[in-house]
Design an enzyme around this catalytic site. Sequence first.
Site, PDB file in Angstrom:
ATOM      1  CB  THR A 132      -0.906  -0.003   1.255  1.00 40.44           C
ATOM      2  OG1 THR A 132      -1.551   1.257   1.369  1.00 40.44           O
ATOM      3  CG2 THR A 132      -0.094  -0.219   2.534  1.00 40.44           C
ATOM      4  CG  ASP A 133      -1.179   4.978  -0.911  1.00 35.69           C
ATOM      5  OD1 ASP A 133      -1.704   4.320   0.018  1.00 35.69           O
ATOM      6  OD2 ASP A 133      -1.799   5.852  -1.543  1.00 35.69           O
ATOM      7  CD  GLU A 134      -3.362   3.561   4.430  1.00 37.12           C
ATOM      8  OE1 GLU A 134      -3.184   3.452   5.644  1.00 37.12           O
ATOM      9  OE2 GLU A 134      -4.488   3.537   3.899  1.00 37.12           O
ATOM     10  CE1 TYR A 157      -3.355  -2.541   5.794  1.00 43.45           C
ATOM     11  CE2 TYR A 157      -3.157  -0.210   5.245  1.00 43.45           C
ATOM     12  CZ  TYR A 157      -3.267  -1.532   4.851  1.00 43.45           C
ATOM     13  OH  TYR A 157      -3.257  -1.856   3.505  1.00 43.45           O
ATOM     14  CE  LYS A 161       0.094  -4.494   3.034  1.00 44.02           C
ATOM     15  NZ  LYS A 161      -0.265  -5.830   2.498  1.00 44.02           N
TER      16      LYS A 161
HETATM   17  P1  NAD Z   1      -9.570  -7.384   2.355  1.00 39.41           P
HETATM   18  O1  NAD Z   1      -9.567  -7.098   3.824  1.00 39.41           O
HETATM   19  O2  NAD Z   1     -10.791  -7.107   1.556  1.00 39.41           O
HETATM   20  O3  NAD Z   1      -9.189  -8.915   2.104  1.00 39.41           O
HETATM   21  C1  NAD Z   1      -8.186  -9.580   2.806  1.00 39.41           C
HETATM   22  C2  NAD Z   1      -8.346 -11.079   2.553  1.00 39.41           C
HETATM   23  O4  NAD Z   1      -7.279 -11.767   3.259  1.00 39.41           O
HETATM   24  C3  NAD Z   1      -9.660 -11.670   3.054  1.00 39.41           C
HETATM   25  O5  NAD Z   1     -10.212 -12.542   2.095  1.00 39.41           O
HETATM   26  C4  NAD Z   1      -9.256 -12.434   4.312  1.00 39.41           C
HETATM   27  O6  NAD Z   1     -10.103 -13.543   4.589  1.00 39.41           O
HETATM   28  C5  NAD Z   1      -7.853 -12.867   3.943  1.00 39.41           C
HETATM   29  N1  NAD Z   1      -7.017 -13.157   5.120  1.00 39.41           N
HETATM   30  C6  NAD Z   1      -6.859 -12.374   6.226  1.00 39.41           C
HETATM   31  N2  NAD Z   1      -6.046 -12.977   7.098  1.00 39.41           N
HETATM   32  C7  NAD Z   1      -5.656 -14.145   6.522  1.00 39.41           C
HETATM   33  C8  NAD Z   1      -4.802 -15.209   6.941  1.00 39.41           C
HETATM   34  N3  NAD Z   1      -4.187 -15.191   8.138  1.00 39.41           N
HETATM   35  N4  NAD Z   1      -4.617 -16.258   6.108  1.00 39.41           N
HETATM   36  C9  NAD Z   1      -5.236 -16.288   4.896  1.00 39.41           C
HETATM   37  N5  NAD Z   1      -6.073 -15.329   4.466  1.00 39.41           N
HETATM   38  C10 NAD Z   1      -6.276 -14.265   5.275  1.00 39.41           C
HETATM   39  O7  NAD Z   1      -8.309  -6.593   1.786  1.00 39.41           O
HETATM   40  P2  NAD Z   1      -8.141  -5.814   0.403  1.00 39.41           P
HETATM   41  O8  NAD Z   1      -8.663  -4.444   0.552  1.00 39.41           O
HETATM   42  O9  NAD Z   1      -8.616  -6.669  -0.698  1.00 39.41           O
HETATM   43  O10 NAD Z   1      -6.543  -5.712   0.362  1.00 39.41           O
HETATM   44  C11 NAD Z   1      -5.768  -6.761  -0.195  1.00 39.41           C
HETATM   45  C12 NAD Z   1      -4.300  -6.385  -0.134  1.00 39.41           C
HETATM   46  O11 NAD Z   1      -4.082  -5.186  -0.857  1.00 39.41           O
HETATM   47  C13 NAD Z   1      -3.812  -6.113   1.290  1.00 39.41           C
HETATM   48  O12 NAD Z   1      -2.506  -6.630   1.410  1.00 39.41           O
HETATM   49  C14 NAD Z   1      -3.817  -4.601   1.406  1.00 39.41           C
HETATM   50  O13 NAD Z   1      -2.833  -4.172   2.310  1.00 39.41           O
HETATM   51  C15 NAD Z   1      -3.464  -4.211  -0.024  1.00 39.41           C
HETATM   52  N6  NAD Z   1      -3.974  -2.889  -0.473  1.00 39.41           N
HETATM   53  C16 NAD Z   1      -5.286  -2.568  -0.326  1.00 39.41           C
HETATM   54  C17 NAD Z   1      -5.763  -1.343  -0.816  1.00 39.41           C
HETATM   55  C18 NAD Z   1      -7.217  -0.949  -0.703  1.00 39.41           C
HETATM   56  O14 NAD Z   1      -7.549   0.183  -1.035  1.00 39.41           O
HETATM   57  N7  NAD Z   1      -8.101  -1.828  -0.280  1.00 39.41           N
HETATM   58  C19 NAD Z   1      -4.872  -0.456  -1.429  1.00 39.41           C
HETATM   59  C20 NAD Z   1      -3.522  -0.817  -1.547  1.00 39.41           C
HETATM   60  C21 NAD Z   1      -3.092  -2.057  -1.076  1.00 39.41           C
HETATM   61  O1  TDX Z   2     -16.509   6.146   8.033  1.00 39.20           O
HETATM   62  C1  TDX Z   2     -15.484   6.670   7.535  1.00 39.20           C
HETATM   63  N1  TDX Z   2     -15.389   8.028   7.444  1.00 39.20           N
HETATM   64  C2  TDX Z   2     -14.295   8.661   6.929  1.00 39.20           C
HETATM   65  O2  TDX Z   2     -14.254   9.885   6.873  1.00 39.20           O
HETATM   66  C3  TDX Z   2     -14.389   5.862   7.035  1.00 39.20           C
HETATM   67  C4  TDX Z   2     -14.450   4.364   7.128  1.00 39.20           C
HETATM   68  C5  TDX Z   2     -13.306   6.531   6.520  1.00 39.20           C
HETATM   69  N2  TDX Z   2     -13.246   7.877   6.475  1.00 39.20           N
HETATM   70  C6  TDX Z   2     -12.057   8.540   5.889  1.00 39.20           C
HETATM   71  C7  TDX Z   2     -10.723   8.035   6.388  1.00 39.20           C
HETATM   72  C8  TDX Z   2      -9.849   8.190   5.164  1.00 39.20           C
HETATM   73  O3  TDX Z   2      -9.327   9.508   5.096  1.00 39.20           O
HETATM   74  O4  TDX Z   2     -12.107   8.242   4.490  1.00 39.20           O
HETATM   75  C9  TDX Z   2     -10.785   7.977   3.989  1.00 39.20           C
HETATM   76  C10 TDX Z   2     -10.763   6.566   3.439  1.00 39.20           C
HETATM   77  O5  TDX Z   2     -10.870   5.692   4.533  1.00 39.20           O
HETATM   78  P1  TDX Z   2     -10.847   4.093   4.359  1.00 39.20           P
HETATM   79  O6  TDX Z   2     -11.861   3.704   3.348  1.00 39.20           O
HETATM   80  O7  TDX Z   2     -10.898   3.479   5.719  1.00 39.20           O
HETATM   81  O8  TDX Z   2      -9.412   3.887   3.661  1.00 39.20           O
HETATM   82  P2  TDX Z   2      -7.926   4.287   4.123  1.00 39.20           P
HETATM   83  O9  TDX Z   2      -7.842   4.448   5.590  1.00 39.20           O
HETATM   84  O10 TDX Z   2      -7.499   5.455   3.264  1.00 39.20           O
HETATM   85  O11 TDX Z   2      -7.124   2.952   3.700  1.00 39.20           O
HETATM   86  C11 TDX Z   2      -7.440   2.273   2.460  1.00 39.20           C
HETATM   87  O12 TDX Z   2      -6.507   2.604   1.456  1.00 39.20           O
HETATM   88  C12 TDX Z   2      -5.209   2.075   1.539  1.00 39.20           C
HETATM   89  C13 TDX Z   2      -7.496   0.751   2.653  1.00 39.20           C
HETATM   90  O13 TDX Z   2      -8.409   0.437   3.674  1.00 39.20           O
HETATM   91  C14 TDX Z   2      -6.132   0.199   2.933  1.00 39.20           C
HETATM   92  O14 TDX Z   2      -6.188  -1.223   3.026  1.00 39.20           O
HETATM   93  C15 TDX Z   2      -5.225   0.582   1.787  1.00 39.20           C
HETATM   94  O15 TDX Z   2      -3.925   0.122   2.026  1.00 39.20           O
END
Ligand code: NAD
Ligand code: TDX
Length: 351
Positions: A132-134, A157, A161
């Site tokens: 992630t970019d975080e 988090y 990561k």
């Molecule tokens: P998500 O939470 O939707 O899915 C995570 C999945 O991992 C789930 O299916 C869960 O059951 C599985 N999991 C969790 N713990 C596990 C374990 N111990 N063993 C096996 N499986 C397990 O997450 P996402 O949003 O799809 O993110 C996927 C990846 O991409 C993550 O590594 C996250 O850090 C990265 N990422 C997410 C975003 C975003 O915006 N969502 C952005 C950049 C990077």
């Molecule tokens: O109820 C809310 N109200 C609100 O203002 C929630 C859930 C979030 N927010 C804000 C927090 C953030 O500034 O909105 C923005 C987006 O929040 P999230 O959807 O929780 O995402 P973020 O915290 O930015 O992280 C996401 O992007 C990077 C993913 O959850 C991560 O897994 C990924 O790595």
Amino acid sequence: MKKNILITGGAGFIGSHLTRLFVTKYPECHIVNLDKLTYAGNLENLRDIEHAPNYTFVKGDIENMEQVRSLFAQYQFDGVLHCAAESHVDRSISDPLAFVKTNVLGTVTVLTVAKDAWKDNFDGKLFYHISTDEVYGSLGAEGFFTEETSYDPRSPYSASKASSDHFVRAFYHTYHLPVIISNCSNNYGPYHFPEKLIPLCIHNIINNKPLPIYGKGENVRDWLFVEDHVSAIDTIFHQGKIGETYNIGGHNEWKNIDIIRELCRQMDVKLDREKDTSAKLITFVKDRAGHDLRYAIDATKLSKELGWKPSLQFEEGLSKTIDWYLQNEDWLNDVTSGNYQKYYEKMYGDR
Ligand code: NAD
Ligand code: TDX
């Protein structure tokens, strides 16, 4: 072409799009999806491909070394796409240890098994870590994250990561394990779990519930449609250079309040509600602890070296996303009511 590929976390949001893409695009490859099915994993996300001949689902835990080893022995994987993680920042604030366990210990477990399984011949093998970019921290009003930006994680988090990224690089330098890392900005799209900002607000607009905006809604995120993220992963997996990092993003920055206003505007039209109805649900609430102000990705390296570009403009992607949620209210209701977890308990018990 890699023949046997392990995807971890393939039942989650991004993992399910990635699994679908690889299963349908590469019928000559066998894709094994290892997922623990935590609250975020949902086999409904993969219903359309579950019977594909080149797809196998395995319920399991990336922290279980024995199980991961036996999967490697059984399938002789050529590649790993490591997606499994705890992914929600708010949950990491209330339970940091869960993030260390899954994101750090789980990643080191899969790295160790891959290293041991491949150590005699790394040729043609690849451990691809999805990050992630975080990890880069928080930007002020100016600037972008590049691959050279120093790590500065600020939530449990992002710290977990960042730690997993460091371990992936350590395995490359120490053992020469062939690795690639990509760091992507915020994703949105179908199958996004409704604890995250966009799907949460779609759900609440449908149900006329308050839209909780943290602080003043001034925080900025850089949004990418999930299918564009997985197409970038596909490009990097097949053409990326071993040992490198690639940033993925769409140059699409929005303040949270603006994105929610745009969401309200589009949903009023789609739900045939009077103009400004949904925006009345906007409610400013207590800010997230340590809330990062701004993320913005510079994805020049990926576009210059590998020719990848996002395909969708944001308004179009958001419209497609809303349409999907409106057409899949059963999915949304099942997830929010917890029905699907009851189903898993029945199907899999404690396994
Ligand atoms: P998500 O939470 O939707 O899915 C995570 C999945 O991992 C789930 O299916 C869960 O059951 C599985 N999991 C969790 N713990 C596990 C374990 N111990 N063993 C096996 N499986 C397990 O997450 P996402 O949003 O799809 O993110 C996927 C990846 O991409 C993550 O590594 C996250 O850090 C990265 N990422 C997410 C975003 C975003 O915006 N969502 C952005 C950049 C990077
Ligand atoms: O109820 C809310 N109200 C609100 O203002 C929630 C859930 C979030 N927010 C804000 C927090 C953030 O500034 O909105 C923005 C987006 O929040 P999230 O959807 O929780 O995402 P973020 O915290 O930015 O992280 C996401 O992007 C990077 C993913 O959850 C991560 O897994 C990924 O790595």
